[in-house]
Motif scaffolding. Structure first.
Motif, mmCIF file in Angstrom:
data_model
loop_
_atom_site.group_PDB
_atom_site.id
_atom_site.type_symbol
_atom_site.label_atom_id
_atom_site.label_comp_id
_atom_site.label_asym_id
_atom_site.label_seq_id
_atom_site.Cartn_x
_atom_site.Cartn_y
_atom_site.Cartn_z
ATOM 1 N N ASP A 142 0.824 -1.213 0.000
ATOM 2 C CA ASP A 142 0.000 0.000 0.000
ATOM 3 C C ASP A 142 0.859 1.265 0.000
ATOM 4 O OD1 ASP A 142 -2.469 -1.296 -0.023
ATOM 5 O OD2 ASP A 142 -2.571 -1.396 2.154
ATOM 6 N N ILE A 143 2.034 1.201 0.616
ATOM 7 C CA ILE A 143 2.904 2.367 0.728
ATOM 8 C C ILE A 143 3.941 2.342 -0.388
ATOM 9 C CG2 ILE A 143 4.626 3.561 2.157
ATOM 10 C CD1 ILE A 143 3.152 2.428 4.610
ATOM 11 N N THR A 144 4.066 3.481 -1.068
ATOM 12 C CA THR A 144 5.116 3.662 -2.065
ATOM 13 C C THR A 144 6.022 4.783 -1.563
ATOM 14 O OG1 THR A 144 3.615 3.001 -3.836
ATOM 15 C CG2 THR A 144 5.621 4.159 -4.485
ATOM 16 N N PHE A 145 7.309 4.512 -1.557
ATOM 17 C CA PHE A 145 8.320 5.421 -1.025
ATOM 18 C C PHE A 145 9.236 5.857 -2.167
ATOM 19 C CE2 PHE A 145 12.563 5.361 1.434
ATOM 20 C CZ PHE A 145 12.486 6.698 1.758
ATOM 21 N N TYR A 146 9.242 7.159 -2.445
ATOM 22 C CA TYR A 146 10.102 7.733 -3.483
ATOM 23 C C TYR A 146 11.335 8.283 -2.793
ATOM 24 C CZ TYR A 146 5.863 7.577 -6.310
ATOM 25 O OH TYR A 146 4.727 7.161 -6.979
ATOM 26 N N GLU A 147 12.507 7.824 -3.237
ATOM 27 C CA GLU A 147 13.731 8.240 -2.562
ATOM 28 C C GLU A 147 14.884 8.390 -3.521
ATOM 29 O OE1 GLU A 147 15.746 5.560 0.006
ATOM 30 O OE2 GLU A 147 15.391 3.841 -1.265
ATOM 31 N N LEU A 148 15.940 9.028 -3.028
ATOM 32 C CA LEU A 148 17.207 9.147 -3.731
ATOM 33 C C LEU A 148 18.264 8.516 -2.831
ATOM 34 C CD1 LEU A 148 18.858 10.366 -6.114
ATOM 35 C CD2 LEU A 148 19.166 12.386 -4.686
ATOM 36 N N PRO A 149 18.947 7.471 -3.287
ATOM 37 C CA PRO A 149 19.976 6.852 -2.453
ATOM 38 C C PRO A 149 21.012 7.876 -1.994
ATOM 39 C CG PRO A 149 19.514 5.478 -4.347
ATOM 40 C CD PRO A 149 18.779 6.770 -4.563
ATOM 41 N N GLY A 150 21.369 7.803 -0.730
ATOM 42 C CA GLY A 150 22.339 8.730 -0.163
ATOM 43 C C GLY A 150 21.720 9.977 0.435
ATOM 44 N N CYS A 151 20.433 10.172 0.239
ATOM 45 C CA CYS A 151 19.731 11.339 0.789
ATOM 46 C C CYS A 151 19.465 11.108 2.277
ATOM 47 C CB CYS A 151 18.421 11.527 0.028
ATOM 48 S SG CYS A 151 17.223 12.602 0.853
ATOM 49 N N ASP A 189 11.140 0.921 8.360
ATOM 50 C CA ASP A 189 11.712 -0.354 8.800
ATOM 51 C C ASP A 189 11.461 -0.603 10.289
ATOM 52 O OD1 ASP A 189 12.571 -0.782 6.203
ATOM 53 O OD2 ASP A 189 14.636 -0.150 6.599
ATOM 54 N N ASP A 190 11.575 0.442 11.117
ATOM 55 C CA ASP A 190 11.314 0.303 12.560
ATOM 56 C C ASP A 190 9.887 -0.169 12.819
ATOM 57 O OD1 ASP A 190 13.880 1.122 13.157
ATOM 58 O OD2 ASP A 190 13.294 3.133 13.845
ATOM 59 N N LEU A 191 8.963 0.333 12.005
ATOM 60 C CA LEU A 191 7.556 -0.042 12.163
ATOM 61 C C LEU A 191 7.221 -1.351 11.427
ATOM 62 C CD1 LEU A 191 5.939 3.501 11.791
ATOM 63 C CD2 LEU A 191 6.184 2.169 13.898
ATOM 64 N N GLU A 192 8.235 -1.934 10.789
ATOM 65 C CA GLU A 192 8.092 -3.194 10.051
ATOM 66 C C GLU A 192 6.976 -3.127 9.002
ATOM 67 O OE1 GLU A 192 7.780 -6.316 12.966
ATOM 68 O OE2 GLU A 192 9.815 -5.958 13.685
ATOM 69 N N LEU A 193 6.940 -1.991 8.293
ATOM 70 C CA LEU A 193 5.925 -1.793 7.264
ATOM 71 C C LEU A 193 6.419 -2.320 5.927
ATOM 72 C CD1 LEU A 193 4.854 1.829 8.197
ATOM 73 C CD2 LEU A 193 3.630 -0.293 8.681
ATOM 74 N N GLU A 194 5.497 -2.855 5.163
ATOM 75 C CA GLU A 194 5.804 -3.295 3.808
ATOM 76 C C GLU A 194 5.616 -2.095 2.896
ATOM 77 O OE1 GLU A 194 3.925 -6.400 0.624
ATOM 78 O OE2 GLU A 194 3.920 -6.992 2.728
ATOM 79 N N TYR A 195 6.584 -1.875 2.013
ATOM 80 C CA TYR A 195 6.499 -0.735 1.107
ATOM 81 C C TYR A 195 7.279 -1.018 -0.167
ATOM 82 C CZ TYR A 195 11.077 0.374 3.153
ATOM 83 O OH TYR A 195 12.380 0.317 3.597
ATOM 84 N N ASP A 196 6.887 -0.340 -1.219
ATOM 85 C CA ASP A 196 7.611 -0.399 -2.488
ATOM 86 C C ASP A 196 8.470 0.854 -2.581
ATOM 87 O OD1 ASP A 196 6.339 -2.777 -3.358
ATOM 88 O OD2 ASP A 196 4.594 -1.614 -3.973
ATOM 89 N N THR A 197 9.657 0.701 -3.124
ATOM 90 C CA THR A 197 10.572 1.824 -3.275
ATOM 91 C C THR A 197 10.733 2.181 -4.742
ATOM 92 O OG1 THR A 197 11.823 1.142 -1.318
ATOM 93 C CG2 THR A 197 12.926 2.626 -2.839
ATOM 94 N N ILE A 198 10.676 3.465 -5.012
ATOM 95 C CA ILE A 198 10.981 3.977 -6.346
ATOM 96 C C ILE A 198 12.144 4.954 -6.179
ATOM 97 C CG2 ILE A 198 10.164 5.340 -8.308
ATOM 98 C CD1 ILE A 198 7.361 4.229 -7.708
ATOM 99 N N GLU A 199 13.269 4.616 -6.787
ATOM 100 C CA GLU A 199 14.431 5.497 -6.745
ATOM 101 C C GLU A 199 14.291 6.541 -7.842
ATOM 102 O OE1 GLU A 199 18.172 3.448 -6.800
ATOM 103 O OE2 GLU A 199 17.637 2.236 -5.050
ATOM 104 N N VAL A 200 14.364 7.802 -7.446
ATOM 105 C CA VAL A 200 14.227 8.892 -8.419
ATOM 106 C C VAL A 200 15.596 9.227 -9.002
ATOM 107 C CG1 VAL A 200 12.220 9.837 -7.210
ATOM 108 C CG2 VAL A 200 14.488 10.749 -6.716
ATOM 109 N N PRO A 201 15.617 9.791 -10.212
ATOM 110 C CA PRO A 201 16.895 10.212 -10.810
ATOM 111 C C PRO A 201 17.511 11.350 -10.002
ATOM 112 C CG PRO A 201 15.144 10.143 -12.467
ATOM 113 C CD PRO A 201 14.491 9.993 -11.126
ATOM 114 N N ARG A 202 18.830 11.459 -10.079
ATOM 115 C CA ARG A 202 19.538 12.527 -9.360
ATOM 116 C C ARG A 202 19.112 13.906 -9.876
ATOM 117 N NH1 ARG A 202 22.781 12.515 -5.535
ATOM 118 N NH2 ARG A 202 23.171 10.287 -5.534
ATOM 119 N N SER A 203 18.871 14.026 -11.168
ATOM 120 C CA SER A 203 18.484 15.301 -11.775
ATOM 121 C C SER A 203 17.013 15.606 -11.492
ATOM 122 C CB SER A 203 18.712 15.239 -13.285
ATOM 123 O OG SER A 203 18.100 16.344 -13.914
#
Length: 83
Positions: free
Chosen positions: A3-12, A23-37
Motif C-alpha cells: 500500500d505504501i510507495t516510497f520515493y527516494e534518492l539513495p544517499g539522501c 523499517d522500525d515499524l516493520e511496514l511493507e512498502y515499495d521503493t521507487i528510486e528517483v533520478p539525481r536530476s
C-alpha cells in the motif's frame, strides 16, 4: 504490491530518516528510486507536485504525495505506531 510507495534518492539523509521509520515499524512498502536530476523526476512530480524527496503515498489511507521527512515520520508514527 504494498500500500505504501516510497520515493527516494539513495544517499539522501532525509530519505534515510523515512526509510528507518518504515523499517522500525516493520511496514511493507515499495521503493521507487528517483533520478539525481530534478528535471528527470517526472514520476514523483506527478504524485506530489514537486521534485524533492522523500515522498510517500499510502493507498490504504488515501494519502498521495506526502513530502517532508518530518511530516512523513510523524504520519507513519501516528498511523502505524500503535501507541
Amino acid at each position: 504490491m504494498a500500500d505504501i510507495t516510497f520515493y527516494e534518492l539513495p544517499g539522501c539523509p532525509f530519505c534515510a530518516k523515512v526509510r528507518t521509520k518504515l523499517d522500525d515499524l516493520e511496514l511493507e512498502y515499495d521503493t521507487i528510486e528517483v533520478p539525481r536530476s530534478h528535471g528527470e523526476r517526472t514520476q514523483v512530480e506527478e504524485v506530489s507536485g514537486q521534485t524533492g524527496v522523500p515522498v510517500i503515498s499510502d493507498e490504504a489511507h488515501d494519502v498521495e504525495g506526502m513530502a517532508e521527512s518530518d511530516d512523513i515520520v510523524e504520519y507513519l508514527e501516528e498511523t502505524y505506531g500503535g501507541a
